[in-house]
Write an enzyme that holds these catalytic residues in place. Sequence first.
Site, short mmCIF file in Angstrom:
data_model
loop_
_atom_site.label_atom_id
_atom_site.label_comp_id
_atom_site.label_asym_id
_atom_site.label_seq_id
_atom_site.Cartn_x
_atom_site.Cartn_y
_atom_site.Cartn_z
N LYS A 97 5.51 -3.74 -3.48
CA LYS A 97 4.09 -3.66 -3.17
C LYS A 97 3.78 -4.50 -1.92
CE LYS A 97 2.68 -1.25 -6.82
NZ LYS A 97 4.04 -0.78 -7.18
N SER A 145 4.32 4.97 -5.62
CA SER A 145 3.20 4.07 -5.37
C SER A 145 3.12 3.62 -3.91
CB SER A 145 3.28 2.84 -6.28
OG SER A 145 4.41 2.06 -5.98
#
EC number: 3.4.21.88
Length: 207
Positions: free
Chosen positions: A161, A124
């Site tokens: 993230k 990701s």
Amino acid sequence: MKPLTPRQQQVFDLIKSKIEVTGMPPTRAEIARELGFRSANAAEEHLKALARKQVIEIVPGASRGIRILLEEEAANDEPGLPLIGRVAAGEPILAQEHVEMHYQVDPSMFRPQADFLLRVHGESMKDIGIMDGDLLAVHKTQDVRNGQVVVARVEDDVTVKRLERKGSTVLLHAENEEFAPIEVDLTSQQLTIEGIAVGIIRNTDWM
């Protein structure tokens, strides 16, 4: 660490047992019921005492917001940076059972200084060079700014993230167009920042 009273030790042992068996810490009501307290408020007072003695951390706004701190201290007793693999629900990220090994790397080579390494799972964040299997160097802090790459715990899931705060909402952005942002409503969901990314070690360079 200050010594625990017998009653505090009972509460602490119950918390550890619940996490080991169920993967989650107990609620105040569960502590009161199992240890014979008259109310959940009595359990809360014991939890506050344990927090003052720095053996647990109370996470505000969560019925199961209890984190054990002693294992984090033990993980830092060995030289080198602890490498964290999978993280179990409800447990401190530096709990001993999460530490795969210690890497003999100087924490001060990172700015700010790294406190642990986290094994990256998935792609990701690949567009900024954080690849599956890499070791992410992390500085443990909850003082973060918009745009920083963070290690965040959303409820019981740990993720890497880029952070964006918008009022009572936090967006955790991937660096890969195939992944949608994770939206966290702070009024109803629990978010804990475990630290900020301060560097990358390619796993193949160290194996």
